[in-house]
Design a protein around this motif. Structure first.
Motif, PDB file in Angstrom:
ATOM      1  N   LEU A  17      13.455  11.272  -4.856  1.00 47.68           N
ATOM      2  CA  LEU A  17      12.437  12.178  -5.338  1.00 47.68           C
ATOM      3  C   LEU A  17      13.101  13.409  -5.923  1.00 47.68           C
ATOM      4  N   GLU A  27      10.592   8.351  -2.959  1.00 46.67           N
ATOM      5  CA  GLU A  27       9.262   7.917  -3.359  1.00 46.67           C
ATOM      6  C   GLU A  27       9.264   6.390  -3.428  1.00 46.67           C
ATOM      7  N   VAL A  85       8.422   2.940  -4.925  1.00 41.61           N
ATOM      8  CA  VAL A  85       8.063   2.480  -6.266  1.00 41.61           C
ATOM      9  C   VAL A  85       7.686   1.003  -6.306  1.00 41.61           C
ATOM     10  N   GLY A  86       7.894   0.283  -5.224  1.00 44.55           N
ATOM     11  CA  GLY A  86       7.536  -1.136  -5.225  1.00 44.55           C
ATOM     12  C   GLY A  86       8.050  -1.854  -4.008  1.00 44.55           C
ATOM     13  N   ASP A  98       0.810  -1.210   0.000  1.00 48.22           N
ATOM     14  CA  ASP A  98       0.000   0.000   0.000  1.00 48.22           C
ATOM     15  C   ASP A  98       0.844   1.261   0.000  1.00 48.22           C
ATOM     16  N   VAL A 157      12.637   2.049  -3.311  1.00 54.57           N
ATOM     17  CA  VAL A 157      12.405   3.490  -3.414  1.00 54.57           C
ATOM     18  C   VAL A 157      13.319   4.087  -4.466  1.00 54.57           C
ATOM     19  N   LYS A 158      12.986   5.318  -4.858  1.00 61.69           N
ATOM     20  CA  LYS A 158      13.887   6.084  -5.721  1.00 61.69           C
ATOM     21  C   LYS A 158      13.936   7.500  -5.157  1.00 61.69           C
ATOM     22  N   VAL A 169       3.200   2.016  -2.124  1.00 58.43           N
ATOM     23  CA  VAL A 169       3.628   2.401  -3.474  1.00 58.43           C
ATOM     24  C   VAL A 169       3.001   3.737  -3.853  1.00 58.43           C
ATOM     25  N   GLY A 170       3.868   4.661  -4.286  1.00 61.77           N
ATOM     26  CA  GLY A 170       3.433   5.995  -4.684  1.00 61.77           C
ATOM     27  C   GLY A 170       3.562   7.035  -3.579  1.00 61.77           C
ATOM     28  N   GLN A 171       3.750   6.609  -2.341  1.00 60.49           N
ATOM     29  CA  GLN A 171       3.877   7.555  -1.234  1.00 60.49           C
ATOM     30  C   GLN A 171       5.307   8.058  -1.131  1.00 60.49           C
ATOM     31  N   THR A 172       5.475   9.185  -0.469  1.00 56.85           N
ATOM     32  CA  THR A 172       6.796   9.782  -0.303  1.00 56.85           C
ATOM     33  C   THR A 172       7.209   9.716   1.155  1.00 56.85           C
TER      34      THR A 172
END
Length: 165
Positions: free
Chosen positions: A163, A149, A151-152, A108, A160-161, A110-113
């Motif tokens: 931001l 962020e 990503v999976g 859940d 993460v990657k 994924v997409g959060q920072t």
């Protein structure tokens, strides 16, 4: 004849010590000593002498190794070398301060920072919505405090990657 017996005894001793000091060197030296005994037997007694020497040496080494594995774990000295019980530990996922994190909770994310709580080279700790997770950076090295962020998910880590601000 004395050289043959001496080389066979030296080979058996070296191979039996290989069980106590693993690494292959003593076993290899023991094998070379037994092959040397076979060579000496060949030069003195011919093919049949060498064959009997090698066959008897193989039988004696096999018996010595089997007896050693059967008897050694029962001795006080041998109990130090053999594992006698399994560990009773459990695997706990998540950070030390948080409750165990379910895989669905990580999905859940994924997409959060969030931010890098530690230096990530490329693994480290991240904080997302106040919770700490084990993270893996696709962007490589990240400094503590960098914005990330999610990503999976990869096994037990959050991928993460960095931001881009």
């Amino acid at each position: 004849m004395l050289a043959i017996i001496g080389l066979v005894i030296a080979g058996i001793l070296l191979i039996s010590f290989e069980i106590l000091v693993p690494g292959g060197i003593l076993g290899a030296l023991g094998g070379i000593a037994i092959l040397g005994a076979g060579w000496v037997a060949f030069t003195e007694f011919g093919v049949f002498g060498a064959a009997w020497t090698l066959l008897l040496s193989l039988i004696v080494v096999t018996v010595v190794v089997i007896v050693e594995f059967q008897m050694l774990p029962k001795t006080r000295f041998g109990k130090r070398f053999f594992l006698s019980a399994a560990s009773g530990g459990r695997i706990r996922y998540g950070s030390r301060n948080d409750a165990a994190v379910e895989a669905s909770d990580q999905a859940d994310l994924v997409g959060q920072t969030g931010i890098a709580a530690t230096t990530m080279a490329p693994s480290g700790r991240i904080v997302v919505e106040g919770k700490t997770y084990e993270g893996f950076s696709q962007s490589g090295y990240l400094n503590k405090g960098d914005q990330i962020e999610v990503v999976g998910r990869d096994a037990f880590r959050v991928v993460v990657k960095k931001l881009q601000i």
